[in-house]
Design an enzyme around this catalytic site. Structure first.
Site, short mmCIF file in Angstrom:
data_model
loop_
_atom_site.label_atom_id
_atom_site.label_comp_id
_atom_site.label_asym_id
_atom_site.label_seq_id
_atom_site.Cartn_x
_atom_site.Cartn_y
_atom_site.Cartn_z
N ASP A 135 2.61 -10.00 -0.24
CA ASP A 135 2.38 -8.59 0.01
C ASP A 135 3.54 -7.75 -0.56
O ASP A 135 4.10 -8.11 -1.59
CB ASP A 135 2.19 -8.34 1.51
CG ASP A 135 1.68 -6.94 1.76
OD1 ASP A 135 0.66 -6.58 1.16
OD2 ASP A 135 2.32 -6.21 2.51
N HIS B 267 -1.85 -3.39 -7.65
CA HIS B 267 -1.67 -1.93 -7.80
C HIS B 267 -0.66 -1.52 -8.89
O HIS B 267 0.35 -0.86 -8.60
CB HIS B 267 -1.34 -1.25 -6.48
CG HIS B 267 -0.30 -1.88 -5.61
ND1 HIS B 267 0.87 -2.40 -6.10
CD2 HIS B 267 -0.27 -2.05 -4.25
CE1 HIS B 267 1.58 -2.86 -5.09
NE2 HIS B 267 0.90 -2.68 -3.97
N GLY C 101 1.07 4.39 2.50
CA GLY C 101 -0.27 3.80 2.37
C GLY C 101 -1.38 4.77 2.72
O GLY C 101 -1.17 5.73 3.46
N HIS D 167 -3.03 3.77 8.73
CA HIS D 167 -1.89 4.05 9.62
C HIS D 167 -2.31 5.10 10.64
O HIS D 167 -3.21 5.89 10.39
CB HIS D 167 -0.71 4.62 8.82
CG HIS D 167 -0.02 3.60 7.95
ND1 HIS D 167 0.69 2.55 8.45
CD2 HIS D 167 0.05 3.50 6.59
CE1 HIS D 167 1.19 1.83 7.44
NE2 HIS D 167 0.80 2.38 6.31
N ASN E 106 0.43 -9.18 5.96
CA ASN E 106 1.49 -8.49 6.71
C ASN E 106 1.01 -8.02 8.09
O ASN E 106 1.05 -6.84 8.42
CB ASN E 106 2.09 -7.32 5.90
CG ASN E 106 1.08 -6.24 5.54
OD1 ASN E 106 -0.11 -6.48 5.55
ND2 ASN E 106 1.57 -5.06 5.22
N ASN F 227 3.06 3.05 -1.43
CA ASN F 227 3.79 2.10 -2.27
C ASN F 227 2.83 1.39 -3.19
O ASN F 227 1.87 0.80 -2.68
CB ASN F 227 4.49 1.04 -1.42
CG ASN F 227 5.80 1.53 -0.86
OD1 ASN F 227 6.38 2.46 -1.37
ND2 ASN F 227 6.23 0.89 0.21
N ASP G 123 -6.28 -1.24 -1.92
CA ASP G 123 -5.03 -1.22 -1.17
C ASP G 123 -5.20 -0.42 0.13
O ASP G 123 -4.32 0.34 0.54
CB ASP G 123 -3.85 -0.67 -1.99
CG ASP G 123 -2.51 -0.98 -1.33
OD1 ASP G 123 -2.49 -1.74 -0.35
OD2 ASP G 123 -1.48 -0.45 -1.78
O1 DOR Z 1 1.63 1.89 0.63
C1 DOR Z 1 1.38 0.75 0.91
N1 DOR Z 1 1.23 0.34 2.19
N2 DOR Z 1 1.31 -0.16 -0.07
C2 DOR Z 1 1.19 -1.48 0.18
O2 DOR Z 1 1.02 -2.25 -0.74
C3 DOR Z 1 1.28 -1.95 1.58
C4 DOR Z 1 0.76 -0.94 2.48
C5 DOR Z 1 0.91 -1.20 3.98
O3 DOR Z 1 0.84 -2.37 4.40
O4 DOR Z 1 1.00 -0.24 4.70
#
Ligand code: DOR
Length: 441
Positions: free
Chosen positions: A172, A247, A339, A328, A110, A297, A324
């Site tokens: 993903d 996960h 995440g 961010h 992604n 997630n 995972d």
């Molecule tokens: O919380 C999440 N963020 N879970 C994921 O599997 C993807 C990820 C993201 O790409 O930020």
């Protein structure tokens, strides 16, 4: 003259061994494992005399017995490269990986652009190989641009026996809503002999109904995961491919995986799964306290779910622990991005939670974090400390307390839900192909 390194006076642990002794590395490969006995010091002398480097556990932390383990293998990380340099880059993620003890990492597609062709995946892998810190395996997305309309470049990947790369496919967090398209992707995975990492986020009409009825996220996201896990297993059986559930976080999904594994044994359909360190340790109560910083997630679940995950680790239903790693920026996090950054805390979180009160020992932890994920990827040359394997190794102080301080993370993502917690288990050194790529200050 081969390049030789001797690592000595260490407790050596992998999924099958727990001994005290030394390891001899030559040209990036483990050549010999020497168990301490009456004559081991004598046997070591010629090795030491011809070694370019000697790493002595007694010198690194006097008074402590340090542990040598296989480097960790992460089945699930988000490197954000290309496209999101504010969150992470290949360089920062790789530095975070080695600081966390990871030698092999699978990164998700992604990115911007989405990794949906072999060529794009190869460009990223080549950049990583040039850096030389870890062995990176970018997944290929199942559909073009992860838009869920047409299959991606996976249809053009040649089915070579023991294909070196890619080692895993995944859409993903998007899943593929169209059953026929997902089945087509699974058939490609079967043709290539590759596992598909299924994130199980698409719950179909049942979850949509719950959403429309105004049910809270913890309610409908549970339906999403359970329905999507059931669907991935059903289509995987149809395609007779290897489905890897990413996960896993609900007790119902764990139960479904357990039952399926028991009943489908011996079939050519393969099912494996991973759990993330945060789901093994945190619950929705922590999420409440953390606010936006606790959003992930799948979401942090109930204590009953967490207990079900631990039980599934203990009985072998869960094959692997994967980070995972999802870095961010602070702004994105406050705006609700899900995440957690995870490469630099994965080992310590799992060690602190699982290796206590005789729950499980370091050998089992090594299996969950190195040998089993290596097997899922079909990488037979790592994950164990045996002659002939790659010298991807870590030296850890498995008891050392560590205060989680995201300020010192190598990752650009400081979004750790473990900030301020005291964990046990510190990675002191990481070797990649016999070269020291990380040394704790
Ligand atoms: O919380 C999440 N963020 N879970 C994921 O599997 C993807 C990820 C993201 O790409 O930020």
């Amino acid at each position: 003259m081969p390049m030789k390194t001797v690592l000595q006076h260490l407790r050596i642990i992998d999924e099958a061994a727990d001994i005290y002794g030394a390891v001899v590395i030559e040209d990036g490969i483990i050549r010999e494992v020497i168990a301490a006995d009456n004559q081991w010091e004598e046997r070591l002398v010629p090795q030491r005399n011809t070694a370019a480097r000697i790493i002595d556990g007694r010198m690194m932390r006097p008074g402590q017995v340090l542990t040598l383990m296989p480097a960790l293998v992460d089945l699930h990380a988000h490197f954000r490269d290309p496209g999101f340099p504010d969150k992470e880059t290949l360089e920062s993620a790789s530095l975070a990986a080695v600081a966390g003890g990871y030698g092999t990492v699978v990164c998700m597609a992604n990115t911007k652009a989405v990794i949906d062709t072999l060529e794009k995946a190869q460009v990223l892998k080549a950049r990583s190989d040039r850096l030389g810190l870890i062995d990176l395996y970018p997944v290929m997305a199942l559909t073009q641009d992860m838009a869920g309309r047409e299959l991606s470049g996976i249809t053009r990947v040649p089915a070579i026996p023991a294909l070196p790369f890619p080692r895993m496919l995944s859409e993903d967090g998007r899943d593929v809503a169209d059953d026929r398209l997902l089945l087509g992707a699974f058939r490609e995975a079967r043709r290539l002999g590759l596992p598909v990492s299924c994130h199980c986020d698409a719950g179909g009409p049942e979850a949509e109904e719950a959403k429309c009825a105004g049910k809270p996220r913890e309610f409908w996201s549970r339906i999403e995961e359970n329905v999507a896990t059931r669907r991935a297993i059903a289509l995987g059986k149809q395609a007779q491919c290897h489905v890897h559930i990413a996960h896993v976080s609900t007790k119902e999904a764990v139960e479904l995986i357990r039952e399926t594994k028991l009943n489908e044994a011996g079939d050519s359909f393969t099912l494996s799964c991973e759990a993330a360190p945060h789901h093994l340790t945190l619950t929705e109560e922590d999420a409440c306290v953390l606010g936006a910083w606790g959003r992930v997630n799948p979401p942090l679940r109930t204590e009953a779910d967490r207990q079900a995950l631990i039980a599934a680790i203990l009985d072998g239903t869960i094959d692997a622990i994967a980070t995972d790693h999802a870095p961010h920026t602070e702004t994105d996090k406050i705006a609700g991005a899900p995440g957690f950054t995870g490469l630099e805390t994965g080992f310590a979180v799992a060690r602190t939670e699982l290796v206590r009160e005789d729950r499980l020992d370091l050998r089992r932890l090594s299996s969950l974090m190195s040998a089993a994920p290596a097997r899922i990827l079909g990488l037979g040359d790592r994950g164990r400390i045996t002659p002939g394997n790659r010298a991807d190794l870590i030296i850890v102080d498995s008891n050392a307390p560590q205060l989680v301080n995201p300020g010192v993370f190598k990752s650009r993502g400081k979004n750790s839900p473990f900030k301020g917690q005291e964990l046990r288990g510190t990675v002191l050194m990481t070797l990649h192909g016999g070269r020291v790529v990380f040394e704790a200050e």
